[in-house]
Design a protein around this motif. Sequence first.
Motif, PDB file in Angstrom:
ATOM      1  N   SER A  36       0.822  -1.203   0.000  1.00  0.00           N
ATOM      2  CA  SER A  36       0.000   0.000   0.000  1.00  0.00           C
ATOM      3  C   SER A  36       0.852   1.246   0.000  1.00  0.00           C
ATOM      4  O   SER A  36       0.555   2.215  -0.690  1.00  0.00           O
ATOM      5  N   GLU A  37       1.916   1.264   0.788  1.00  0.00           N
ATOM      6  CA  GLU A  37       2.743   2.459   0.884  1.00  0.00           C
ATOM      7  C   GLU A  37       3.409   2.756  -0.452  1.00  0.00           C
ATOM      8  O   GLU A  37       3.442   3.890  -0.892  1.00  0.00           O
ATOM      9  N   VAL A  38       3.904   1.752  -1.128  1.00  0.00           N
ATOM     10  CA  VAL A  38       4.584   1.965  -2.398  1.00  0.00           C
ATOM     11  C   VAL A  38       3.584   2.311  -3.489  1.00  0.00           C
ATOM     12  O   VAL A  38       3.844   3.152  -4.336  1.00  0.00           O
ATOM     13  N   ALA A  39       2.410   1.688  -3.469  1.00  0.00           N
ATOM     14  CA  ALA A  39       1.468   1.838  -4.560  1.00  0.00           C
ATOM     15  C   ALA A  39       0.528   3.034  -4.396  1.00  0.00           C
ATOM     16  O   ALA A  39      -0.194   3.361  -5.321  1.00  0.00           O
ATOM     17  N   ALA A  40       0.517   3.701  -3.243  1.00  0.00           N
ATOM     18  CA  ALA A  40      -0.420   4.788  -3.013  1.00  0.00           C
ATOM     19  C   ALA A  40      -0.184   5.934  -3.991  1.00  0.00           C
ATOM     20  O   ALA A  40       0.943   6.250  -4.334  1.00  0.00           O
ATOM     21  N   LYS A  41      -1.248   6.562  -4.451  1.00  0.00           N
ATOM     22  CA  LYS A  41      -1.161   7.699  -5.354  1.00  0.00           C
ATOM     23  C   LYS A  41      -0.918   8.965  -4.543  1.00  0.00           C
ATOM     24  O   LYS A  41      -1.328   9.073  -3.398  1.00  0.00           O
ATOM     25  N   ALA A  42      -0.290   9.945  -5.154  1.00  0.00           N
ATOM     26  CA  ALA A  42       0.047  11.196  -4.472  1.00  0.00           C
ATOM     27  C   ALA A  42      -1.192  12.066  -4.312  1.00  0.00           C
ATOM     28  O   ALA A  42      -1.977  12.219  -5.230  1.00  0.00           O
ATOM     29  N   GLY A  43      -1.350  12.646  -3.126  1.00  0.00           N
ATOM     30  CA  GLY A  43      -2.447  13.573  -2.860  1.00  0.00           C
ATOM     31  C   GLY A  43      -2.142  14.952  -3.421  1.00  0.00           C
ATOM     32  O   GLY A  43      -3.012  15.658  -3.886  1.00  0.00           O
ATOM     33  N   GLN A  49       6.106   8.679  -1.932  1.00  0.00           N
ATOM     34  CA  GLN A  49       6.345   8.062  -0.631  1.00  0.00           C
ATOM     35  C   GLN A  49       7.691   7.342  -0.657  1.00  0.00           C
ATOM     36  O   GLN A  49       7.872   6.329  -0.006  1.00  0.00           O
ATOM     37  N   GLU A  50       8.647   7.922  -1.389  1.00  0.00           N
ATOM     38  CA  GLU A  50       9.985   7.352  -1.493  1.00  0.00           C
ATOM     39  C   GLU A  50      10.775   7.591  -0.210  1.00  0.00           C
ATOM     40  O   GLU A  50      10.644   8.631   0.421  1.00  0.00           O
ATOM     41  N   GLU A  51      11.594   6.604   0.126  1.00  0.00           N
ATOM     42  CA  GLU A  51      12.461   6.677   1.291  1.00  0.00           C
ATOM     43  C   GLU A  51      11.682   7.109   2.549  1.00  0.00           C
ATOM     44  O   GLU A  51      12.023   8.085   3.215  1.00  0.00           O
ATOM     45  N   PRO A  52      10.620   6.374   2.891  1.00  0.00           N
ATOM     46  CA  PRO A  52       9.785   6.768   4.027  1.00  0.00           C
ATOM     47  C   PRO A  52      10.468   6.568   5.373  1.00  0.00           C
ATOM     48  O   PRO A  52      11.331   5.707   5.531  1.00  0.00           O
ATOM     49  N   PHE A  53      10.094   7.409   6.325  1.00  0.00           N
ATOM     50  CA  PHE A  53      10.555   7.261   7.700  1.00  0.00           C
ATOM     51  C   PHE A  53       9.441   7.708   8.632  1.00  0.00           C
ATOM     52  O   PHE A  53       8.489   8.358   8.217  1.00  0.00           O
ATOM     53  N   THR A  54       9.570   7.321   9.882  1.00  0.00           N
ATOM     54  CA  THR A  54       8.618   7.735  10.913  1.00  0.00           C
ATOM     55  C   THR A  54       9.290   8.814  11.749  1.00  0.00           C
ATOM     56  O   THR A  54      10.256   8.527  12.449  1.00  0.00           O
ATOM     57  N   PRO A  55       8.807  10.063  11.675  1.00  0.00           N
ATOM     58  CA  PRO A  55       9.412  11.115  12.493  1.00  0.00           C
ATOM     59  C   PRO A  55       9.020  10.954  13.966  1.00  0.00           C
ATOM     60  O   PRO A  55       7.836  10.961  14.298  1.00  0.00           O
ATOM     61  N   CYS A  83       7.088  15.387   1.645  1.00  0.00           N
ATOM     62  CA  CYS A  83       5.662  15.071   1.795  1.00  0.00           C
ATOM     63  C   CYS A  83       5.467  14.168   3.008  1.00  0.00           C
ATOM     64  O   CYS A  83       6.409  13.544   3.491  1.00  0.00           O
ATOM     65  N   ALA A  84       4.231  14.111   3.487  1.00  0.00           N
ATOM     66  CA  ALA A  84       3.900  13.235   4.613  1.00  0.00           C
ATOM     67  C   ALA A  84       2.528  12.602   4.374  1.00  0.00           C
ATOM     68  O   ALA A  84       1.715  13.114   3.602  1.00  0.00           O
ATOM     69  N   TRP A  85       2.269  11.492   5.058  1.00  0.00           N
ATOM     70  CA  TRP A  85       1.012  10.769   4.935  1.00  0.00           C
ATOM     71  C   TRP A  85       0.751  10.031   6.237  1.00  0.00           C
ATOM     72  O   TRP A  85       1.626   9.872   7.070  1.00  0.00           O
ATOM     73  N   GLY A  86      -0.475   9.572   6.397  1.00  0.00           N
ATOM     74  CA  GLY A  86      -0.846   8.840   7.603  1.00  0.00           C
ATOM     75  C   GLY A  86      -0.969   7.355   7.337  1.00  0.00           C
ATOM     76  O   GLY A  86      -1.199   6.926   6.197  1.00  0.00           O
ATOM     77  N   ARG A  87      -0.801   6.568   8.409  1.00  0.00           N
ATOM     78  CA  ARG A  87      -0.967   5.118   8.313  1.00  0.00           C
ATOM     79  C   ARG A  87      -1.678   4.627   9.571  1.00  0.00           C
ATOM     80  O   ARG A  87      -1.374   5.045  10.678  1.00  0.00           O
ATOM     81  N   ILE A  88      -2.637   3.738   9.377  1.00  0.00           N
ATOM     82  CA  ILE A  88      -3.255   3.028  10.492  1.00  0.00           C
ATOM     83  C   ILE A  88      -2.883   1.562  10.318  1.00  0.00           C
ATOM     84  O   ILE A  88      -2.898   1.038   9.205  1.00  0.00           O
ATOM     85  N   SER A  89      -2.509   0.910  11.411  1.00  0.00           N
ATOM     86  CA  SER A  89      -2.182  -0.513  11.345  1.00  0.00           C
ATOM     87  C   SER A  89      -2.770  -1.216  12.564  1.00  0.00           C
ATOM     88  O   SER A  89      -3.204  -0.571  13.515  1.00  0.00           O
ATOM     89  N   SER A  90      -2.773  -2.529  12.501  1.00  0.00           N
ATOM     90  CA  SER A  90      -3.416  -3.374  13.517  1.00  0.00           C
ATOM     91  C   SER A  90      -4.896  -3.024  13.627  1.00  0.00           C
ATOM     92  O   SER A  90      -5.486  -3.089  14.696  1.00  0.00           O
ATOM     93  N   GLY A  91      -5.479  -2.638  12.504  1.00  0.00           N
ATOM     94  CA  GLY A  91      -6.872  -2.197  12.474  1.00  0.00           C
ATOM     95  C   GLY A  91      -7.811  -3.229  11.881  1.00  0.00           C
ATOM     96  O   GLY A  91      -7.436  -4.377  11.636  1.00  0.00           O
ATOM     97  N   GLN A  92      -9.032  -2.768  11.655  1.00  0.00           N
ATOM     98  CA  GLN A  92     -10.080  -3.595  11.066  1.00  0.00           C
ATOM     99  C   GLN A  92     -10.786  -2.780   9.989  1.00  0.00           C
ATOM    100  O   GLN A  92     -10.788  -1.546  10.035  1.00  0.00           O
ATOM    101  N   PRO A  93     -11.421  -3.459   9.022  1.00  0.00           N
ATOM    102  CA  PRO A  93     -12.154  -2.735   7.990  1.00  0.00           C
ATOM    103  C   PRO A  93     -13.148  -1.735   8.599  1.00  0.00           C
ATOM    104  O   PRO A  93     -13.802  -2.020   9.592  1.00  0.00           O
ATOM    105  N   GLY A  94     -13.201  -0.546   7.981  1.00  0.00           N
ATOM    106  CA  GLY A  94     -14.093   0.520   8.431  1.00  0.00           C
ATOM    107  C   GLY A  94     -13.390   1.574   9.277  1.00  0.00           C
ATOM    108  O   GLY A  94     -13.891   2.682   9.429  1.00  0.00           O
ATOM    109  N   GLU A  95     -12.227   1.255   9.831  1.00  0.00           N
ATOM    110  CA  GLU A  95     -11.512   2.233  10.653  1.00  0.00           C
ATOM    111  C   GLU A  95     -10.818   3.244   9.748  1.00  0.00           C
ATOM    112  O   GLU A  95     -10.418   2.925   8.632  1.00  0.00           O
TER     113      GLU A  95
END
Length: 152
Positions: A36-43, A49-55, A83-95
């Motif tokens: 998902s991170e690699v394939a996501a389209k730019a907003g 989303q090249e060379e991503p890191f968590t600040p 650029c920056a983006w959000g990620r949710i993990s350990s989630g369930q559909p609908g979140e």
Amino acid sequence: MGTHFRRTGLLLVLAAVVAACDSDADLGQVSAASVSEVAAKAGDPDCTQEEPFTPFDTIDGDNPIVMQNGRVIELRASNKSKCAWGRISSGQPGEEIWTDRKDPTANEHEGPLGHTRIDSGTAKFTEAFKNDGRVMRACGSVQGVVECTGWF
């Protein structure tokens, strides 16, 4: 990083994307998140989303944050594209996950940007948005509870 390593990494990502397209199987949290991170389209134009890191050095809060129910909300960033983006993990559909953006001296913010929901699997990324000298945060909504990372 050598050219050979980058090419090998790209080939592995492409193989994972092809496998995902050819299979109805659930990729699982780590594989789905990577694809998902690699394939996501730019907003925003020119966002990648090249060379991503968590600040980790954020203002007024932590990044990532773990919600009481175990969901992880994280702001991801790229120094390469600014650029920056959000990620949710350990989630369930609908979140839900989105990002907010503001001038560092302002009280009001722009958002939600890239608002999206987990449609399958356990993770989801927003689109990427330009920082342009502004600060950003990621926010998530789980069962009506909203929590946000600190500003970065």
